[in-house]
Design a protein around this motif. Structure first.
Motif, PDB file in Angstrom:
ATOM      1  N   THR A   1       7.497  -0.016  11.016  1.00 55.64           N
ATOM      2  CA  THR A   1       6.997  -1.464  10.411  1.00 55.64           C
ATOM      3  C   THR A   1       7.556  -2.108   9.171  1.00 55.64           C
ATOM      4  N   VAL A   2       7.629  -0.978   8.180  1.00 55.01           N
ATOM      5  CA  VAL A   2       7.786  -1.504   6.842  1.00 55.01           C
ATOM      6  C   VAL A   2       9.114  -0.959   6.039  1.00 55.01           C
ATOM      7  N   ASN A   3       9.595   0.097   7.064  1.00 55.05           N
ATOM      8  CA  ASN A   3      10.951   0.643   6.705  1.00 55.05           C
ATOM      9  C   ASN A   3      10.866   1.528   5.525  1.00 55.05           C
ATOM     10  N   VAL A   4       9.653   2.120   5.313  1.00 52.06           N
ATOM     11  CA  VAL A   4       9.300   2.988   4.280  1.00 52.06           C
ATOM     12  C   VAL A   4       8.742   4.202   4.976  1.00 52.06           C
ATOM     13  N   MET A   5       9.180   5.796   4.698  1.00 55.77           N
ATOM     14  CA  MET A   5       8.428   6.736   5.173  1.00 55.77           C
ATOM     15  C   MET A   5       8.182   7.851   4.281  1.00 55.77           C
TER      16      MET A   5
ATOM     17  N   ALA B   1       0.875  -1.153   0.185  1.00 57.06           N
ATOM     18  CA  ALA B   1       0.129   0.062   0.024  1.00 57.06           C
ATOM     19  C   ALA B   1       0.753   1.093  -0.096  1.00 57.06           C
ATOM     20  N   ILE B   2       1.770   1.341   0.493  1.00 56.39           N
ATOM     21  CA  ILE B   2       2.858   2.530   0.782  1.00 56.39           C
ATOM     22  C   ILE B   2       3.555   2.617  -0.423  1.00 56.39           C
ATOM     23  N   ILE B   3       3.939   1.665  -1.342  1.00 54.47           N
ATOM     24  CA  ILE B   3       4.540   1.696  -2.536  1.00 54.47           C
ATOM     25  C   ILE B   3       3.388   2.297  -3.603  1.00 54.47           C
ATOM     26  N   VAL B   4       2.285   1.711  -3.497  1.00 54.82           N
ATOM     27  CA  VAL B   4       1.088   2.228  -4.431  1.00 54.82           C
ATOM     28  C   VAL B   4       0.906   3.826  -4.197  1.00 54.82           C
ATOM     29  N   LEU B   5       1.145   4.178  -2.822  1.00 52.57           N
ATOM     30  CA  LEU B   5       0.859   5.683  -2.325  1.00 52.57           C
ATOM     31  C   LEU B   5       2.223   6.433  -2.981  1.00 52.57           C
ATOM     32  N   HIS B   6       3.205   5.788  -3.172  1.00 51.32           N
ATOM     33  CA  HIS B   6       4.391   6.559  -3.808  1.00 51.32           C
ATOM     34  C   HIS B   6       4.294   6.519  -5.350  1.00 51.32           C
ATOM     35  N   LEU B   7       3.593   5.693  -5.757  1.00 52.76           N
ATOM     36  CA  LEU B   7       3.562   5.699  -7.140  1.00 52.76           C
ATOM     37  C   LEU B   7       2.322   6.819  -7.623  1.00 52.76           C
ATOM     38  N   ALA B   8       1.473   7.015  -6.725  1.00 56.71           N
ATOM     39  CA  ALA B   8       0.443   8.072  -6.990  1.00 56.71           C
ATOM     40  C   ALA B   8       1.247   9.488  -6.759  1.00 56.71           C
ATOM     41  N   GLY B   9       2.331   9.373  -6.409  1.00 55.11           N
ATOM     42  CA  GLY B   9       2.916  11.020  -6.120  1.00 55.11           C
ATOM     43  C   GLY B   9       2.653  12.006  -6.933  1.00 55.11           C
ATOM     44  N   GLU B  10       2.640  11.835  -8.303  1.00 59.20           N
ATOM     45  CA  GLU B  10       2.175  12.934  -9.343  1.00 59.20           C
ATOM     46  C   GLU B  10       0.810  13.358  -9.083  1.00 59.20           C
TER      47      GLU B  10
END
Length: 259
Positions: free
Chosen positions: A150-154, A110-119
């Motif tokens: 928890t998942v090492n990504v902020m 989910a965090i990766i998807v949030l990052h991909l939605a950055g634009e």
């Protein structure tokens, strides 16, 4: 984590992963844990992935901070955000060591998807961030610290805050790297306290830290020679693929390290 269960092939793969992640971080100023953690989490459980990347991540953050500048514009202005990070990190780390780490694959995806939605996030205005800055420091600091624990990504959460307050790219790099360094420093103590971070494990990851640092410096050297748009497009596809794999592993109930 049982070091003896990790094969030579795994350590070679881990070396290749931190090499790639270090290069990316060097070129863009950010991205080491965002790339290294999901790659490793496909091979082993997330808790072990976070443990193995502790020293390499801190090394990358330290070098990145030392190579930066304009501290008054970054840390001097946004220090309250940095102060909130350890609290969220401790909470996230406590949860990570207390429960089965397998389901955290879905959070990482989910965090990766949030990052991909950055634009798209550039067009989403969180107005209260500017209107209530201290509340924003509290909310985003705690939330970013929690996901780091928890998942090492902020970074995806910090990007939302940074876009709203108008951080420049250089300030983003400085603030984000310091936030992660502070969070990881606290997490080292927490993992050591519960016996998960041991001397042998720390020693085993020193070579990975050296590879990450060398790759980071090489990436910084190549920064002006790399086609940023092309690289970002390729990275987005890789991250999207990892998000799919992590989600499938979660749905199927199959993940490395499951007991």
């Amino acid at each position: 984590m049982d070091l003896e269960s990790l094969t030579l092939l795994f350590w070679i793969s881990a070396g290749a992963i931190v090499l790639l992640a270090g290069l990316v971080h060097g070129v863009f100023g950010l991205g080491f844990p965002l790339l290294a953690t999901p790659f490793l989490a496909i091979l082993i459980d997330i808790r072990s992935a976070v443990l193995i990347t502790l020293l390499p991540t801190m090394t990358v953050n330290i070098v990145s901070i030392l190579r930066g500048g304009r501290w008054s514009e970054s840390i001097g202005r946004y220090w309250p955000l940095v102060v909130m990070i350890p609290i969220g990190t401790l909470a996230g780390t406590w949860l990570l060591v207390s429960v089965d780490p397998g389901p955290f694959r879905l959070l990482l995806a989910a965090i990766i998807v949030l990052h991909l939605a950055g634009e798209r996030l550039r067009f989403v205005h969180v107005r209260w961030v500017r209107e209530s800055p201290w509340l924003a420091y509290l909310v985003f600091g705690l939330a970013a610290g929690f996901t780091a624990g928890t998942v090492n990504v902020m970074v995806p959460l910090l990007v939302i805050f940074a876009l709203e307050v108008g951080m420049t790219p250089l300030v983003m790099v400085q603030v984000f790297n310091l936030c992660f360094l502070v969070g990881k420093s606290v997490q080292v103590g927490a993992f050591a306290q519960v016996g998960l971070l041991t001397g042998p494990l720390a020693l085993a990851t020193i070579p990975l830290a050296a590879v990450a640092a060398a790759a980071l410096l090489l990436g910084m050297h190549l920064r002006d020679r790399v086609e940023g748009e092309a690289c970002q497009g390729w990275l987005r596809k890789v991250l999207a693929g990892m998000a799919v794999v992590l989600t499938v592993q979660f749905i199927a109930g199959v993940w490395p390290g499951r007991t």
